[in-house]
Scaffold this active site. Sequence first.
Site, short mmCIF file in Angstrom:
data_model
loop_
_atom_site.label_atom_id
_atom_site.label_comp_id
_atom_site.label_asym_id
_atom_site.label_seq_id
_atom_site.Cartn_x
_atom_site.Cartn_y
_atom_site.Cartn_z
N SER A 1 43.04 89.11 -1.50
CA SER A 1 41.79 89.49 -0.85
C SER A 1 40.70 89.39 -1.90
CB SER A 1 41.88 90.92 -0.28
OG SER A 1 42.21 91.85 -1.29
N GLY B 1 48.72 96.96 6.48
CA GLY B 1 48.67 95.64 5.87
C GLY B 1 48.96 95.76 4.39
N GLY C 1 50.14 93.69 2.14
CA GLY C 1 50.08 92.60 1.19
C GLY C 1 51.36 92.62 0.38
N CYS D 1 37.22 77.81 2.92
CA CYS D 1 36.82 79.22 2.81
C CYS D 1 35.72 79.41 1.77
CB CYS D 1 38.03 80.08 2.46
SG CYS D 1 39.26 80.21 3.76
#
Length: 412
Positions: A144, A182, A184, A372
Amino acid sequence: MTTRIARTIAYALLRRIHSGSLTVIEDGRKQVKFGSGAPHATVQVRSPRAWRKLLRGSNGLAEAYAQELWDSSDPTAVVRVAARNAHALDRVRAVLAPLLVPAQRARTLLNANTRRRRRHDIAAHYDLGNELFELLLDPSMTYSCALFERPGMSLHEAALAKLERVCEKLDLQPDDHVLEIGSGWGAFALYAARTRGCRVTTTTISREQHRHAARQIGRAGLQDRVEVLLEDYRDLRGRYDKLVSIEMIEAVGWRHFGTFFDCCSRLLAPDGAMLLQAITIDDRAYEVEKASRSFMNTYIFPNGCLPSLGVIERALKQRTDMRIARLDEITPHYVQTLRHWRANFEANLGRLAELGYDKRFQRIWWLYLSYCEAGFAERRIGDVQLLLAKPGWHAMRSGQSTHTHALSGIGA
């Protein structure tokens, strides 16, 4: 004839470039330049078949790139030029959007967001192999946006700075029980338990992530403070002091944003707070993008959807008693983060090939990282940290701003 027609249409669209410039090279020598100024990109069309592919939007762009029908020394610049000139196409798509509603509904029914479907979609990206992500990411395996708080920071330092910022905003204390939706690869759970001494329950539906996180927690000797679950967020029970979700909401699906926030609110104590880090899309593009078939939600994150800030606000008002206590935009940091990831990816192409990630896979992922980076650089997409507070949350105890939408503009 089909190829000639496709090329004619493509050239007509390229002539509408008004910001930035693009040079197209065909047959290895013929050059045509569209637009002027920076950013500048160059595309080599290696096969006439590329023109037919390119008329299929971002999916066609990706397929043609994977098949080496076109190439560029800088795909990021190509996407940046496209992003800068997408507004005219956005207007056309907005007009056509109501006509697509029946198809969107049909696709939604065919791809119902069942627990089995979610596991399948998550596995398609996050279970590609932990070795891949170890080569791409920093040692903490943070997947992230990092925070580059000062010049010269390494990716690892910036990743830890982001985790520290999350802990600070939530004012994590040793007696807190924190839920993370979440996991990760366990970066936040490990960091919070180590630095704050709090208990963390973290959940993922990726088997590879679960395996890696559990192993890392065992190696760190933190089994007494960190519990790793392999459960869907909708099946969670209990009550927690704080809640964290870092760039997980994008996998929820556009029909289930309300359900997601409803679950988060239910799991939080009356005086609790939630830190949400989310990749967002402009409200004006959300309706067109939410159920469209694109490169990102077909090849990279199957059935994913970026929320807009407006969608998040509406879901909070309609489904929860939480309010936005603070909003920080961290978009510029994602450009730097992605540049580091691309550098790592490029440096490890040989090792990736040895592990079985063939050239097609490598080109798709190279385009994904470039896509991205360009999106964040041109503000087609953004990244925000939202502090969401329950009615009993007293933000001033930790020096937090209580002003809704207090945009700090980190790094802007």
